[in-house]
Design a protein around this motif. Sequence first.
Motif, PDB file in Angstrom:
ATOM      1  N   ALA A 159       0.827  -1.180  -0.031  1.00 21.12           N
ATOM      2  CA  ALA A 159       0.015  -0.173   0.001  1.00 21.12           C
ATOM      3  C   ALA A 159       0.841   1.392   0.066  1.00 21.12           C
ATOM      4  N   ASP A 160       0.331   2.278  -0.598  1.00 18.61           N
ATOM      5  CA  ASP A 160       1.094   3.614  -0.687  1.00 18.61           C
ATOM      6  C   ASP A 160       1.585   4.093   0.698  1.00 18.61           C
ATOM      7  N   HIS A 161       1.122   3.703   1.789  1.00 21.27           N
ATOM      8  CA  HIS A 161       1.592   4.013   3.195  1.00 21.27           C
ATOM      9  C   HIS A 161       2.453   3.185   3.931  1.00 21.27           C
ATOM     10  N   ASP A 162       2.681   2.011   3.304  1.00 18.29           N
ATOM     11  CA  ASP A 162       3.539   0.761   3.845  1.00 18.29           C
ATOM     12  C   ASP A 162       4.941   1.258   3.924  1.00 18.29           C
ATOM     13  N   GLU A 163       5.772   0.985   4.898  1.00 17.07           N
ATOM     14  CA  GLU A 163       7.123   1.144   5.104  1.00 17.07           C
ATOM     15  C   GLU A 163       7.753  -0.074   5.168  1.00 17.07           C
ATOM     16  N   PRO A 164       8.999  -0.406   4.742  1.00 15.67           N
ATOM     17  CA  PRO A 164       9.824  -1.510   4.615  1.00 15.67           C
ATOM     18  C   PRO A 164       9.645  -2.379   6.053  1.00 15.67           C
ATOM     19  N   GLU A 165       9.574  -3.402   6.115  1.00 16.35           N
ATOM     20  CA  GLU A 165       9.564  -4.189   7.313  1.00 16.35           C
ATOM     21  C   GLU A 165      10.844  -4.615   8.023  1.00 16.35           C
ATOM     22  N   PHE A 166      12.074  -4.661   7.124  1.00 21.35           N
ATOM     23  CA  PHE A 166      13.403  -4.948   7.759  1.00 21.35           C
ATOM     24  C   PHE A 166      14.290  -3.636   7.328  1.00 21.35           C
ATOM     25  N   LYS A 167      15.343  -3.412   8.026  1.00 19.80           N
ATOM     26  CA  LYS A 167      16.152  -2.408   8.010  1.00 19.80           C
ATOM     27  C   LYS A 167      17.001  -2.773   6.814  1.00 19.80           C
ATOM     28  N   ARG A 168      18.011  -1.854   6.045  1.00 23.56           N
ATOM     29  CA  ARG A 168      18.656  -2.134   4.864  1.00 23.56           C
ATOM     30  C   ARG A 168      19.544  -3.021   4.757  1.00 23.56           C
ATOM     31  N   SER A 169      20.367  -3.112   5.787  1.00 26.48           N
ATOM     32  CA  SER A 169      21.514  -4.155   6.319  1.00 26.48           C
ATOM     33  C   SER A 169      20.944  -5.197   6.305  1.00 26.48           C
ATOM     34  N   THR A 170      19.816  -5.560   7.235  1.00 29.51           N
ATOM     35  CA  THR A 170      19.363  -6.940   7.251  1.00 29.51           C
ATOM     36  C   THR A 170      18.643  -7.281   6.051  1.00 29.51           C
ATOM     37  N   TRP A 171      18.019  -6.412   5.151  1.00 32.66           N
ATOM     38  CA  TRP A 171      17.620  -6.868   3.941  1.00 32.66           C
ATOM     39  C   TRP A 171      18.509  -7.417   3.165  1.00 32.66           C
TER      40      TRP A 171
ATOM     41  N   ALA B 225      21.389  -8.707   3.911  1.00 33.67           N
ATOM     42  CA  ALA B 225      22.132  -9.842   4.318  1.00 33.67           C
ATOM     43  C   ALA B 225      21.095 -11.215   3.990  1.00 33.67           C
ATOM     44  N   MET B 226      19.915 -10.979   3.959  1.00 38.46           N
ATOM     45  CA  MET B 226      18.964 -11.739   3.639  1.00 38.46           C
ATOM     46  C   MET B 226      19.138 -12.212   2.163  1.00 38.46           C
ATOM     47  N   LEU B 227      19.134 -11.162   1.264  1.00 33.13           N
ATOM     48  CA  LEU B 227      19.473 -11.307  -0.158  1.00 33.13           C
ATOM     49  C   LEU B 227      20.523 -12.536  -0.443  1.00 33.13           C
ATOM     50  N   PHE B 228      21.705 -12.113   0.407  1.00 33.64           N
ATOM     51  CA  PHE B 228      22.880 -12.921   0.215  1.00 33.64           C
ATOM     52  C   PHE B 228      22.760 -14.261   0.659  1.00 33.64           C
ATOM     53  N   SER B 229      22.176 -14.365   1.733  1.00 31.60           N
ATOM     54  CA  SER B 229      22.079 -15.679   2.498  1.00 31.60           C
ATOM     55  C   SER B 229      21.101 -16.700   1.398  1.00 31.60           C
ATOM     56  N   ALA B 230      19.936 -16.087   0.923  1.00 35.87           N
ATOM     57  CA  ALA B 230      19.076 -16.942   0.267  1.00 35.87           C
ATOM     58  C   ALA B 230      19.715 -17.155  -1.074  1.00 35.87           C
ATOM     59  N   GLY B 231      20.456 -16.081  -1.822  1.00 37.72           N
ATOM     60  CA  GLY B 231      20.572 -15.954  -3.136  1.00 37.72           C
ATOM     61  C   GLY B 231      21.722 -16.769  -3.606  1.00 37.72           C
TER      62      GLY B 231
ATOM     63  N   GLY C 106      10.517 -19.502  12.386  1.00 37.80           N
ATOM     64  CA  GLY C 106       9.967 -18.512  11.709  1.00 37.80           C
ATOM     65  C   GLY C 106      10.952 -17.759  11.019  1.00 37.80           C
ATOM     66  N   ILE C 107      10.593 -16.747  10.382  1.00 40.68           N
ATOM     67  CA  ILE C 107      11.428 -15.813   9.560  1.00 40.68           C
ATOM     68  C   ILE C 107      11.912 -14.701  10.292  1.00 40.68           C
ATOM     69  N   GLN C 108      11.257 -14.338  11.184  1.00 42.49           N
ATOM     70  CA  GLN C 108      11.641 -13.245  11.880  1.00 42.49           C
ATOM     71  C   GLN C 108      12.862 -13.547  13.010  1.00 42.49           C
ATOM     72  N   LYS C 109      12.733 -14.731  13.158  1.00 44.90           N
ATOM     73  CA  LYS C 109      14.017 -15.193  14.144  1.00 44.90           C
ATOM     74  C   LYS C 109      15.248 -16.003  13.567  1.00 44.90           C
ATOM     75  N   GLY C 110      14.646 -17.503  13.096  1.00 43.09           N
ATOM     76  CA  GLY C 110      15.794 -18.053  12.575  1.00 43.09           C
ATOM     77  C   GLY C 110      16.369 -17.761  11.482  1.00 43.09           C
ATOM     78  N   ILE C 111      15.746 -17.470  10.474  1.00 47.73           N
ATOM     79  CA  ILE C 111      16.464 -16.982   9.038  1.00 47.73           C
ATOM     80  C   ILE C 111      17.039 -15.361   9.434  1.00 47.73           C
ATOM     81  N   ARG C 112      16.277 -14.750  10.051  1.00 42.72           N
ATOM     82  CA  ARG C 112      16.949 -13.355  10.122  1.00 42.72           C
ATOM     83  C   ARG C 112      17.944 -13.173  10.967  1.00 42.72           C
ATOM     84  N   TYR C 113      18.324 -13.946  12.053  1.00 41.09           N
ATOM     85  CA  TYR C 113      19.346 -13.839  12.822  1.00 41.09           C
ATOM     86  C   TYR C 113      20.450 -14.720  12.077  1.00 41.09           C
ATOM     87  N   LEU C 114      20.320 -15.734  11.585  1.00 39.35           N
ATOM     88  CA  LEU C 114      21.311 -16.508  10.770  1.00 39.35           C
ATOM     89  C   LEU C 114      21.785 -15.716   9.485  1.00 39.35           C
ATOM     90  N   SER C 115      20.845 -14.838   9.155  1.00 33.95           N
ATOM     91  CA  SER C 115      21.315 -14.163   7.788  1.00 33.95           C
ATOM     92  C   SER C 115      22.289 -13.163   8.172  1.00 33.95           C
TER      93      SER C 115
END
Length: 500
Positions: free
Chosen positions: A74-86, A88-94, A242-251
């Motif tokens: 939605a036009d008012h939505d803000e990013p869920e994760f800060k850029r550094s974490t974002w 990190a997730m790109l590389f870990s999965a990618g 879940g994604i907010q803990k396991g994947i996020r911390y490991l990434s």
Amino acid sequence: MKKVSKVFWISIVLATLFVGWGVIAPNRLEVVMNKANVFFLSNFGWFYQLAATFFLLFAIFLIFSKYGKIKLGADHDEPEFKRSTWFAMLFSAGMGIGLLFFGVSEPVSHFANPPIGEGGTGEAAKIALRYTYLHWGFHAWAIYAVIALVLAYYKFRKQLPGLMSITLTPLLGSRASGAIGTVVDVIAVFATIFGVAASLGLGAAQINSGLSYISNIPNNFTVQLIIISVVTVLFIISASTGIQKGIRYLSNANMILAVVLLIVFLFIGPTGFLLDLFTTTLGSYIQNLPSMGLRLAPFNEDKASWIQGWTIFYWAWWIAWAPFVGTFIARVSKGRTVREFMIAVLVIPTLVCAFWFAVFGGTGIYFEFFEGLNVSEQSLETVLFFVYQQLPLTGLLIIVTLMLITTFFVTSADSATFVLGMQTAHGSLNPPLFVKVVWGIYLSASAIVLMLSGGLGAMQTAIIVSAFPLTFVLIAMSFSILKDFNEEIKVKKLKSNTSK
């Protein structure tokens, strides 16, 4: 069991048949896969080249297009994760495990056997890195970026289930939710299984290689089977959080370890040479990008074989990974604009990957070119550790690398079980735990079967074959979102004119 879709049951039956075939008759499976490999590489290499080029051109078009300000949400939505974490997730999965497995091995392999010219020369070294950048650079991340953008747009802006089939609704209408849609989702599931299973096999082989370097542990299939079993338990435990803990911390842990390893490797190696090499090869990569990205060798069988075994294989691998990585990147990218998303996912990872290969691959080339060591003669899974032996802090480098491979292993598999769960549970952002556990077991079983049926060659074949039908789906998804983007722009213009 209403939480799972028929795609789950169809995929489970087919996956069971494949695993069963590999266990009962691995030699026969190897023969069939070899024939399939030859057929697809010989007849459809041009198709994979054109498809990869299409995604890159489409990604560049979106960056500069009038659709750049559209938000993934939605036009008012803000990013869920800060850029550094974002990031990190790109590389870990990618590309996590692949960066370590191929970091030294691919550039030194191309240095000894380049796609153009004579091997072992200074020019061969530059060509080696240029083609490594090609395989891990803009084309690869364009495939990920386009598919992730489509999935994020329909999930967060259109509020539709996170399924591949749903994104084809503008082209197929109600048929996207029928039999055709089911086929599309099953194709996506199988491409994900084979793409990730190949990475798990590579990771197990390299962990085994590292352990054999620092201990008396043998380097064989039995040990790799134990490694896969242990890591399977770890990533299933991680998936349950879940994604907010396991994947996020490991990434985040992955990113920290990778940066530490890269910096240490850069400064204890031939630093000045590596920085010079990176600068000159990055420029030549960008300069020669169009011709490299469309290069085939119809008049030279040896060079054609090189392109098929490396470039075409990589395009198929990234396409096979696209549903998995695309779904995962989409899941963590809510609130970004189209332009911000495309620039970030396309440009930044490409530059980081290029620098990574310049440092690791450049070090291997340095030792072979200037020191006369036989780096290129080492096996793909052991060459990194061979280079470590030529540097100070060998033990520390090996330990950090094994930790990093393991965490990349876990996050890749963890992310894959989440994505497979989404694709087989009606697109739910929180698929049931038992579904993720089942897919975790099947991922590991598929990796073991591929290792039994021909190792890396079998993995390459599985990727190339599964990516073929998926490529048509991904191209259709690109035209689908273009149609909806145009509709959205028309609606905005109409509202603007009405308000005046």
